[in-house]
Structure formats: structure tokens, C-alpha cells
Design a protein around this motif. Structure first.
Motif, PDB file in Angstrom:
ATOM      1  N   MET A 136      -1.826  -3.482  -6.522  1.00  0.00           N
ATOM      2  CA  MET A 136      -0.465  -3.833  -6.140  1.00  0.00           C
ATOM      3  C   MET A 136       0.259  -2.547  -5.737  1.00  0.00           C
ATOM      4  N   THR A 137       0.907  -2.579  -4.606  1.00  0.00           N
ATOM      5  CA  THR A 137       1.657  -1.426  -4.128  1.00  0.00           C
ATOM      6  C   THR A 137       3.153  -1.710  -4.237  1.00  0.00           C
ATOM      7  N   GLN A 138       3.845  -0.818  -4.924  1.00  0.00           N
ATOM      8  CA  GLN A 138       5.288  -0.961  -5.099  1.00  0.00           C
ATOM      9  C   GLN A 138       5.986  -0.859  -3.750  1.00  0.00           C
ATOM     10  N   ARG A 139       6.918  -1.768  -3.500  1.00  0.00           N
ATOM     11  CA  ARG A 139       7.626  -1.796  -2.215  1.00  0.00           C
ATOM     12  C   ARG A 139       8.741  -0.751  -2.152  1.00  0.00           C
ATOM     13  N   LEU A 140       9.538  -0.664  -3.196  1.00  0.00           N
ATOM     14  CA  LEU A 140      10.599   0.335  -3.270  1.00  0.00           C
ATOM     15  C   LEU A 140      10.969   0.534  -4.721  1.00  0.00           C
ATOM     16  N   ASN A 141      11.684   1.623  -4.978  1.00  0.00           N
ATOM     17  CA  ASN A 141      12.113   1.938  -6.337  1.00  0.00           C
ATOM     18  C   ASN A 141      13.577   1.511  -6.480  1.00  0.00           C
ATOM     19  N   TYR A 142      13.786   0.327  -7.032  1.00  0.00           N
ATOM     20  CA  TYR A 142      15.148  -0.195  -7.153  1.00  0.00           C
ATOM     21  C   TYR A 142      15.986   0.612  -8.134  1.00  0.00           C
ATOM     22  N   ASN A 173      11.468  -7.285 -10.282  1.00  0.00           N
ATOM     23  CA  ASN A 173      10.118  -6.709 -10.359  1.00  0.00           C
ATOM     24  C   ASN A 173       9.122  -7.431  -9.460  1.00  0.00           C
ATOM     25  N   ALA A 208      10.038  -9.064  -6.629  1.00  0.00           N
ATOM     26  CA  ALA A 208      10.467  -8.770  -5.258  1.00  0.00           C
ATOM     27  C   ALA A 208       9.933  -7.434  -4.762  1.00  0.00           C
ATOM     28  N   PHE A 209       9.933  -6.442  -5.655  1.00  0.00           N
ATOM     29  CA  PHE A 209       9.545  -5.102  -5.233  1.00  0.00           C
ATOM     30  C   PHE A 209       8.162  -4.683  -5.729  1.00  0.00           C
ATOM     31  N   ARG A 210       7.406  -5.687  -6.243  1.00  0.00           N
ATOM     32  CA  ARG A 210       6.007  -5.500  -6.644  1.00  0.00           C
ATOM     33  C   ARG A 210       5.796  -4.288  -7.556  1.00  0.00           C
TER      34      ARG A 210
END
Length: 159
Positions: A1-7, A137, A139-141
Motif C-alpha cells: 500500500m502506498t500512502q497518497r498524502l500526509n494529512y 486513513n 482515503a489517503f491509504r
């Protein structure tokens, strides 16, 4: 799983407020073991790998038995949960997957028979909070285990 962005970096003030809500909820009228069950069940329903991972580790650190953790997904068929825990799990499911018809009187009455008005209100806020965490979590993987050390769950022995 690749994180989309750091919220956390993108919306630090909002992140901080959600953390503050979580800290307040830890002081609520609901016992820790029920918080753990609610967190796990809502996270399972929402498909939040990060939160399932983290909350199973937390529950283990709080002394929860492994078999009960495995039975959260099948709580209706399991005899390992008390009526109060069953009510919390039913309320969690009803509020996580709100029916187009709303929350039934039957579920409300079942939960109300186990919780005071204050407890039911606190439990509802807790369910709202875990659903918010699940949504951000998912939404942004956010990958499971990425913040284990920061949240102290690396001590669970479940790495």
C-alpha cells in the motif's frame, strides 16, 4: 500500500483537534475494553487496515485475549461478549453503516438498556471519532504499522 498524502502535515490544526477529541474520549464514561472493541469493529466495517492493525495492538496491550479479538468480526455468533459489549458492537454497526431508515428503535432500546444516557452519548462520540479516523486513513491509504512507534503500539509484541 502506498500512502497518497500526509494529512497530518497538510492539515495540522485539524489533525490536532481530532487527536484532542480522542484524548477526551479516553477519559469518558466508557471502559477501555469497549473502546477497543468499538475501534476494531468500526475499522473492520470501514476496511481501514491501519486502524484495525493499530487497535488490535492496543487491545492486546490492554490485556485483551487473542480469541476475543478474532471473534470481533463474528460477535453475534460468539459467546465471548457480554450483553454490554454486544450492545456497543450493535450500536457501532448501526452508526457506522447508517441505514436509509435511520437507527431502529429496537437497536436503540437494546443499547439503552445497557448504557446510561451519558454513557450512550459518550459511546456515540467515540463511534463518530473512530469513523472519522477510518475515513481519513482509508482515503489517503495510510499503511498499517507506519506509526507504531509514535503511538507506542510497537510494545504489543505483534510486529
Amino acid at each position: 500500500m502506498t500512502q497518497r498524502l500526509n494529512y497530518q502535515q497538510q492539515s495540522p490544526e485539524l489533525f490536532k483537534k481530532l487527536v484532542e477529541l480522542g484524548m477526551l474520549l479516553k477519559k469518558s464514561s466508557i471502559e477501555e475494553s469497549i473502546h477497543d472493541l468499538v475501534d476494531i469493529r468500526a475499522s473492520q466495517l470501514n476496511g481501514c487496515a491501519f486502524c484495525v492493525d493499530m487497535h488490535v495492538k492496543e487491545a492486546t496491550m490492554h490485556g485483551e485475549r487473542a480469541l476475543r479479538l478474532h471473534h470481533v468480526a463474528i460477535w453475534r455468533e460468539s459467546d465471548l461478549f457480554s450483553p454490554r459489549e454486544r450492545a456497543a458492537l450493535a450500536w457501532t454497526e448501526a452508526l457506522t453503516r447508517i441505514s436509509p431508515l435511520g437507527v431502529s428503535d429496537e437497536i436503540y432500546e437494546r443499547v439503552r438498556s445497557q448504557y446510561s444516557e451519558k454513557e450512550l452519548s459518550d459511546l456515540t462520540f467515540h463511534i463518530m471519532s473512530i469513523n472519522a479516523w477510518n475515513r481519513v486513513n482509508v482515503a489517503f491509504r495510510i499503511p498499517p504499522g507506519i506509526y507504531d512507534k509514535a503511538f507506542g503500539v510497537d510494545k504489543s509484541g505483534l510486529a
